[in-house]
Design a protein around this motif. Structure first.
Motif, mmCIF file in Angstrom:
data_model
loop_
_atom_site.group_PDB
_atom_site.id
_atom_site.type_symbol
_atom_site.label_atom_id
_atom_site.label_comp_id
_atom_site.label_asym_id
_atom_site.label_seq_id
_atom_site.Cartn_x
_atom_site.Cartn_y
_atom_site.Cartn_z
ATOM 1 N N VAL A 172 38.055 46.778 -5.354
ATOM 2 C CA VAL A 172 37.895 48.217 -5.615
ATOM 3 C C VAL A 172 38.894 48.631 -6.698
ATOM 4 C CG1 VAL A 172 37.131 48.761 -3.253
ATOM 5 C CG2 VAL A 172 39.575 48.820 -3.809
ATOM 6 N N THR A 173 38.719 49.838 -7.246
ATOM 7 C CA THR A 173 39.723 50.361 -8.176
ATOM 8 C C THR A 173 40.941 50.812 -7.371
ATOM 9 O OG1 THR A 173 38.863 52.604 -8.035
ATOM 10 C CG2 THR A 173 37.938 51.207 -9.770
ATOM 11 N N MET A 174 42.035 51.024 -8.055
ATOM 12 C CA MET A 174 43.256 51.503 -7.378
ATOM 13 C C MET A 174 43.018 52.895 -6.793
ATOM 14 S SD MET A 174 45.864 49.228 -7.967
ATOM 15 C CE MET A 174 47.435 49.997 -8.284
ATOM 16 N N ARG A 175 42.233 53.703 -7.502
ATOM 17 C CA ARG A 175 41.941 55.053 -7.001
ATOM 18 C C ARG A 175 41.197 54.962 -5.654
ATOM 19 N NH1 ARG A 175 39.449 59.609 -10.437
ATOM 20 N NH2 ARG A 175 39.453 57.992 -12.026
ATOM 21 N N GLU A 176 40.246 54.017 -5.582
ATOM 22 C CA GLU A 176 39.525 53.828 -4.316
ATOM 23 C C GLU A 176 40.447 53.293 -3.227
ATOM 24 O OE1 GLU A 176 35.070 52.886 -6.171
ATOM 25 O OE2 GLU A 176 36.553 51.273 -6.068
ATOM 26 N N ALA A 177 41.312 52.364 -3.606
ATOM 27 C CA ALA A 177 42.277 51.843 -2.629
ATOM 28 C C ALA A 177 43.193 52.972 -2.152
ATOM 29 C CB ALA A 177 43.102 50.706 -3.246
ATOM 30 N N ALA A 178 43.619 53.831 -3.085
ATOM 31 C CA ALA A 178 44.509 54.946 -2.729
ATOM 32 C C ALA A 178 43.815 55.894 -1.753
ATOM 33 C CB ALA A 178 44.944 55.677 -3.995
ATOM 34 N N ALA A 179 42.517 56.115 -1.957
ATOM 35 C CA ALA A 179 41.787 57.014 -1.069
ATOM 36 C C ALA A 179 41.778 56.454 0.351
ATOM 37 C CB ALA A 179 40.367 57.217 -1.572
ATOM 38 N N VAL A 180 41.676 55.148 0.475
ATOM 39 C CA VAL A 180 41.654 54.520 1.808
ATOM 40 C C VAL A 180 43.047 54.533 2.429
ATOM 41 C CG1 VAL A 180 41.328 52.330 3.035
ATOM 42 C CG2 VAL A 180 39.677 53.050 1.274
ATOM 43 N N PHE A 181 44.051 54.072 1.686
ATOM 44 C CA PHE A 181 45.382 53.928 2.274
ATOM 45 C C PHE A 181 46.123 55.265 2.380
ATOM 46 C CE2 PHE A 181 44.324 49.626 1.124
ATOM 47 C CZ PHE A 181 44.696 48.952 2.283
ATOM 48 N N GLY A 182 45.693 56.230 1.561
ATOM 49 C CA GLY A 182 46.331 57.545 1.606
ATOM 50 C C GLY A 182 46.030 58.318 2.877
ATOM 51 N N THR A 183 44.956 57.961 3.548
ATOM 52 C CA THR A 183 44.570 58.722 4.743
ATOM 53 C C THR A 183 45.003 58.019 6.019
ATOM 54 O OG1 THR A 183 42.419 57.655 4.674
ATOM 55 C CG2 THR A 183 42.576 59.812 3.649
ATOM 56 N N MET B 231 39.958 45.552 7.609
ATOM 57 C CA MET B 231 39.489 45.747 6.248
ATOM 58 C C MET B 231 40.394 45.009 5.255
ATOM 59 S SD MET B 231 39.338 49.238 4.129
ATOM 60 C CE MET B 231 40.785 49.547 5.103
ATOM 61 N N ARG B 232 39.752 44.354 4.303
ATOM 62 C CA ARG B 232 40.523 43.647 3.283
ATOM 63 C C ARG B 232 40.087 44.119 1.898
ATOM 64 N NH1 ARG B 232 41.227 37.340 5.318
ATOM 65 N NH2 ARG B 232 42.853 37.844 6.846
ATOM 66 N N LEU B 233 40.967 44.834 1.219
ATOM 67 C CA LEU B 233 40.659 45.319 -0.123
ATOM 68 C C LEU B 233 41.536 44.602 -1.150
ATOM 69 C CD1 LEU B 233 40.365 49.196 0.401
ATOM 70 C CD2 LEU B 233 38.531 47.487 0.350
ATOM 71 N N ALA B 234 40.961 44.432 -2.333
ATOM 72 C CA ALA B 234 41.726 43.836 -3.431
ATOM 73 C C ALA B 234 41.491 44.672 -4.678
ATOM 74 C CB ALA B 234 41.281 42.402 -3.680
ATOM 75 N N SER B 235 42.491 44.703 -5.554
ATOM 76 C CA SER B 235 42.253 45.373 -6.825
ATOM 77 C C SER B 235 42.967 44.631 -7.942
ATOM 78 C CB SER B 235 42.669 46.836 -6.763
ATOM 79 O OG SER B 235 44.051 46.915 -6.861
ATOM 80 N N LEU B 236 42.359 44.736 -9.117
ATOM 81 C CA LEU B 236 42.901 44.086 -10.304
ATOM 82 C C LEU B 236 43.252 45.191 -11.287
ATOM 83 C CD1 LEU B 236 42.930 40.991 -10.685
ATOM 84 C CD2 LEU B 236 41.043 41.254 -12.272
ATOM 85 N N CYS C 259 48.957 35.457 -0.074
ATOM 86 C CA CYS C 259 48.808 36.919 0.073
ATOM 87 C C CYS C 259 47.730 37.269 1.089
ATOM 88 C CB CYS C 259 48.419 37.553 -1.256
ATOM 89 S SG CYS C 259 49.657 37.342 -2.535
ATOM 90 N N ILE C 260 46.930 36.280 1.461
ATOM 91 C CA ILE C 260 45.795 36.562 2.349
ATOM 92 C C ILE C 260 46.290 37.028 3.714
ATOM 93 C CG2 ILE C 260 43.929 35.397 3.625
ATOM 94 C CD1 ILE C 260 43.282 34.008 0.913
ATOM 95 N N GLY C 261 45.642 38.069 4.199
ATOM 96 C CA GLY C 261 46.084 38.697 5.443
ATOM 97 C C GLY C 261 46.634 40.091 5.175
ATOM 98 N N GLU C 262 47.100 40.320 3.947
ATOM 99 C CA GLU C 262 47.559 41.662 3.569
ATOM 100 C C GLU C 262 46.349 42.600 3.532
ATOM 101 O OE1 GLU C 262 51.042 42.601 2.772
ATOM 102 O OE2 GLU C 262 50.869 40.904 4.121
ATOM 103 N N PRO C 263 46.530 43.851 3.957
ATOM 104 C CA PRO C 263 45.397 44.782 3.946
ATOM 105 C C PRO C 263 44.905 45.079 2.523
ATOM 106 C CG PRO C 263 47.447 45.914 4.562
ATOM 107 C CD PRO C 263 47.741 44.447 4.540
ATOM 108 N N LEU C 264 45.841 45.056 1.569
ATOM 109 C CA LEU C 264 45.469 45.228 0.157
ATOM 110 C C LEU C 264 46.165 44.143 -0.654
ATOM 111 C CD1 LEU C 264 44.223 46.982 -2.207
ATOM 112 C CD2 LEU C 264 46.467 48.069 -2.356
ATOM 113 N N VAL C 265 45.404 43.434 -1.485
ATOM 114 C CA VAL C 265 46.011 42.522 -2.446
ATOM 115 C C VAL C 265 45.751 43.107 -3.829
ATOM 116 C CG1 VAL C 265 46.090 40.204 -3.402
ATOM 117 C CG2 VAL C 265 45.749 40.520 -0.948
#
Ligand SMILES: [Zn+2]
Length: 306
Positions: free
Chosen positions: A294-305, A1-6, A236-242
């Protein structure tokens, strides 16, 4: 999975004057981030087809223009997060009680103004301590996004504060502990000290490139220009979250009323349109590599678990 947030820290113009040890800005430019930049950011998000995470300074929402802008941003689907009540660069030195008030009252102000209680936090000037993390935990914050494990940034900030002092002015910015450079560069649960892994709060560090850990933030992207910004994105490509962090000022330039900052900040000399193009080039590069925004909140929901 590759997620990005601004994400965008909506630091208003007086903060930049205080970093450089200048006085108060001219009245007409004091509100440029909410009066001009926020609309441009919403336009940028439209053009890039992505949600933003806006880190809001609580005391700014007292202005009607700021409140209206944030409500419009919420309607667009953007996330609002907490950037403290007053953006005190010395937050970590204020003592437990005032640290708690700065964080809690910041969230209260944003909720009162918009109806939405923020779940994320970023400290002013990226400076954070275990004590601040303890308070975030007490307040049930879902994620923090303050740790910036970037040697180049650390060196530049420390040197800049010294240079400002040599000119007889005093910067409001403060030097962080170098231990922050040992922190993980990907989302992690903090331990004690916070730069070690543990089972504490979820930290989403400010982005650095792979290998050299160059800063991948608004200032470096906009100063690089579109083609070199793409190169930074590739690093940065390859990081699970950018997680690209901007500031409101990244979509403003000297002609917007920031002439006084021109000698102090090279990014203010770059045309706002060119800076937006560089940011969109990065978005395109990441999307081309399979990243979903995605938003940071959405990224947090994924990486938090994880
Ligand atoms: Zn800030």
């Amino acid at each position: 999975m590759r997620l990005a947030s601004l994400s965008v820290d909506l630091d208003e113009i007086p903060n930049y004057f205080s970093i450089h040890g200048l006085g108060a800005p001219p009245e007409l430019s004091a509100g440029l981030v909410y009066d001009v930049a926020l609309d441009r950011l919403r336009g940028l998000a439209d053009a890039g087809r992505l949600p933003l995470t806006l880190f809001v300074i609580g005391s700014d929402v007292a202005r009607t223009a700021a409140r209206d802008g944030l409500r419009a941003a919420l309607r667009d689907g953007h996330e609002l997060a907490n950037h403290s009540l007053d953006h005190r660069y010395d937050l970590v030195r204020l003592g437990r009680e005032e640290i708690r008030r700065q964080i809690e009252a910041g969230a209260d102000a944003i909720e009162a103004a918009t109806g939405e209680r923020p779940v994320g936090f970023r400290a002013p000037g990226y400076t954070i301590t275990d004590e601040v993390f303890d308070v975030l935990r007490e307040l049930d914050v879902a994620y923090d996004a303050s740790v910036f494990p970037c040697p180049a940034y650390y060196a530049a900030k420390t040197a800049a504060i010294g240079a400002i002092a040599l000119r007889g002015r005093k910067s409001r910015s403060i030097v962080d502990t170098p231990s922050v450079l040992r922190a993980p560069t990907r989302p992690y649960r903090i331990g004690r000290p916070y730069w070690k892994r543990g089972d504490g709060l979820l930290e989403i560090p400010v982005q650095v490139t792979r290998g050299l850990r160059l800063p991948f933030i608004g200032t470096s992207v906009t100063l690089a220009g579109p083609s070199r910004a793409r190169l930074l994105a590739k690093m940065c490509i390859g990081e699970p979250l950018v997680n690209l962090e901007l500031h409101g000022i990244d979509v403003l330039d000297a002609d917007d009323g920031l002439e006084a900052l021109r000698p102090h900040q090279p990014d203010v000399r770059v045309d706002a349109k060119a800076k937006i193009d560089a940011i969109l080039a990065v978005v395109e590069e990441l999307r081309g590599a399979g990243y979903t925004f995605v938003t940071m909140r959405e990224a947090a929901a994924v990486f938090g678990t994880r």
